[in-house]
Design a protein around this motif. Structure first.
Motif, PDB file in Angstrom:
ATOM      1  N   PHE A   1      38.357  49.911  51.226  1.00 33.44           N
ATOM      2  CA  PHE A   1      37.992  49.081  50.030  1.00 33.44           C
ATOM      3  C   PHE A   1      38.627  50.637  49.222  1.00 33.44           C
ATOM      4  O   PHE A   1      38.204  50.650  47.830  1.00 33.44           O
ATOM      5  CB  PHE A   1      35.830  49.280  50.072  1.00 33.44           C
TER       6      PHE A   1
ATOM      7  N   THR B   1      36.391  49.313  57.310  1.00 32.87           N
ATOM      8  CA  THR B   1      36.375  48.994  56.218  1.00 32.87           C
ATOM      9  C   THR B   1      36.214  49.309  55.307  1.00 32.87           C
ATOM     10  O   THR B   1      36.589  49.267  53.444  1.00 32.87           O
ATOM     11  CB  THR B   1      34.870  47.741  56.310  1.00 32.87           C
TER      12      THR B   1
ATOM     13  N   TRP C   1      39.097  42.313  46.111  1.00 35.34           N
ATOM     14  CA  TRP C   1      38.750  42.991  47.431  1.00 35.34           C
ATOM     15  C   TRP C   1      37.980  42.035  48.465  1.00 35.34           C
ATOM     16  O   TRP C   1      38.316  41.320  49.431  1.00 35.34           O
ATOM     17  CB  TRP C   1      38.687  44.497  47.436  1.00 35.34           C
ATOM     18  N   LEU C   2      36.639  41.889  47.959  1.00 42.68           N
ATOM     19  CA  LEU C   2      35.886  41.009  49.018  1.00 42.68           C
ATOM     20  C   LEU C   2      36.230  39.658  48.572  1.00 42.68           C
ATOM     21  O   LEU C   2      36.358  38.856  50.223  1.00 42.68           O
ATOM     22  CB  LEU C   2      34.380  41.078  48.072  1.00 42.68           C
TER      23      LEU C   2
ATOM     24  N   VAL D   1      36.298  45.074  42.876  1.00 40.08           N
ATOM     25  CA  VAL D   1      35.586  45.328  43.951  1.00 40.08           C
ATOM     26  C   VAL D   1      35.527  43.668  44.638  1.00 40.08           C
ATOM     27  O   VAL D   1      35.006  43.131  45.317  1.00 40.08           O
ATOM     28  CB  VAL D   1      34.452  45.197  43.711  1.00 40.08           C
TER      29      VAL D   1
ATOM     30  N   SER E   1      41.727  50.250  48.250  1.00 38.99           N
ATOM     31  CA  SER E   1      42.031  48.946  47.119  1.00 38.99           C
ATOM     32  C   SER E   1      41.863  49.460  46.083  1.00 38.99           C
ATOM     33  O   SER E   1      42.978  49.149  44.816  1.00 38.99           O
ATOM     34  CB  SER E   1      41.122  48.429  47.552  1.00 38.99           C
ATOM     35  N   CYS E   2      40.884  50.458  45.740  1.00 39.58           N
ATOM     36  CA  CYS E   2      40.167  50.943  44.431  1.00 39.58           C
ATOM     37  C   CYS E   2      41.021  52.030  43.682  1.00 39.58           C
ATOM     38  O   CYS E   2      42.002  52.231  42.630  1.00 39.58           O
ATOM     39  CB  CYS E   2      39.262  51.832  44.546  1.00 39.58           C
TER      40      CYS E   2
END
Length: 357
Positions: free
Chosen positions: A93, A89, A106-107, A103, A96-97
């Motif tokens: 993250f 996880t 992504w969430l 954020v 993705s950044c």
């Protein structure tokens, strides 16, 4: 405690199975990659079978003993799942950044009711994979936890039901795979051709784990199931069947040939236990990998594949068009995964020594 012959051979098979799992997710190019992937499909069912084979000792007869034993194994699995899931996880993250996702994007992409339903029903979904590491290999742990919970609930019947569950659910698995090709129905409004509708705790986890229980209880004591010739014949038939099935139906999650290969490995491992270590050719490196770091190889290989790709995308993405590189890529991933897994093992070993000082 000195390792027995059968456990040494089992360690070697586990090492080979882990390498084949990598070849499912990091393929060679062309028909070579397709055939290797098809042959590698035995690996995950094999790990379910081994989990079932060593799930219950012969002395574990009483319902309370079965529940206590399996409950402890379930706790151990959860202790593995959570840190590995958290690691992936955090990695997701970070990845993705680096590619410009916010954020909130992504969430919302990972955590929603649809993805949660896929996780609960099929042991899949973006809770455990996404575009940053697009292989949901953690489904195996989730599916095995489901199987263990069912064993705890139905502890009184698990040994007697094992043959029926093995045969009936495995037959259903292959029927459903035929439906994927010839009559793609839509259960839960999801196409049966979607991989996780068939490849999940019910149609793969339960029958192959129960095969392990059945083998440990009854089959391993029958002469056919510790006959080396029978094992080699079954292995050859499994390889031939897998290649024939691939030529007819292309890629499937589990082939009938996969089942034959798993059965062959069970027979050969059982024969090794009965005949003694001197009767078998052993590769010490494989034995070490299977005994000490096979689980790390399984958990971490997807991370290595993803991070390796992340670096290539930034160094020279055009190299993916180079056939020599694509043939070398699986070998590089295998080596890097083993090195990373060995590093984790060494760190754990040193940490335990420090605690004991």
């Amino acid at each position: 405690m000195k390792k027995t012959a059968h456990s040494a051979l089992l360690d070697e098979i586990k090492a080979i199975a882990c390498i084949f799992v990598i070849l499912i997710h990091c393929k060679f190019p062309g028909i070579t990659g397709d055939l290797c992937e098809a042959l590698a499909r035995f690996a995950v069912p094999f790990f379910f079978v081994i989990s079932g084979k060593y799930l219950l000792k012969e002395s574990c007869i009483e319902v309370s003993d079965i529940r206590k034993t399996v409950f402890q194994k379930t706790k151990k699995l959860l202790g593995v799942l959570f840190p590995v899931w958290i690691f992936y996880t955090v990695y997701s993250f970070w990845y993705s950044c680096t590619v410009g996702h916010t954020v909130s994007e992504w969430l919302s992409d990972k955590y929603n009711s649809f993805e949660f339903s896929r996780l609960i029903l099929f042991n899949s979904g973006k809770f455990i994979y996404d575009f940053t590491y697009s292989f949901d290999h953690l489904w195996f742990i989730l599916a095995l936890i489901y199987v263990y919970l069912l064993v705890i609930i139905f502890a009184r019947f698990v040994r007697s039901w094992a043959p029926f569950l093995t045969v009936s659910l495995m037959m259903l698995l292959f029927v459903l795979e035929l439906l994927q090709t010839y009559y793609p129905i839509r259960p839960f409004d999801i196409s049966i051709s979607t991989w996780y509708v068939v490849r999940n705790w019910l149609f793969v986890g339960v029958p192959f784990t129960m095969l392990g229980v059945w083998f440990s209880d009854k089959l391993s004591k029958k002469e056919f199931f510790y006959n080396v010739s029978a094992g080699i014949t079954c292995l050859a038939l499994g390889i031939i069947s897998t290649m024939a099935e691939y030529s007819i139906w292309n890629s499937k999650e589990v082939y009938f040939g996969s089942f034959l290969i798993v059965l062959a490995l069970l027979i050969l491992e059982n024969a090794g236990r009965n005949m003694g270590k001197k009767k078998f050719f052993h590769i010490k490196t494989f034995e070490f990998v299977g005994r000490t770091i096979s689980s790390h190889v399984y958990y971490m290989h997807v991370f290595v594949i993803s991070l390796f790709g992340w670096f290539i995308d930034r160094i020279n993405p055009e190299i993916y068009g180079n056939e020599s590189f694509m043939y070398a890529r699986p070998f590089m991933v295998i080596v890097l995964t083993i090195v990373l897994s060995l590093t984790i093992y060494k760190i754990k070993t040193l940490t335990k020594k420090d605690k004991n000082v």
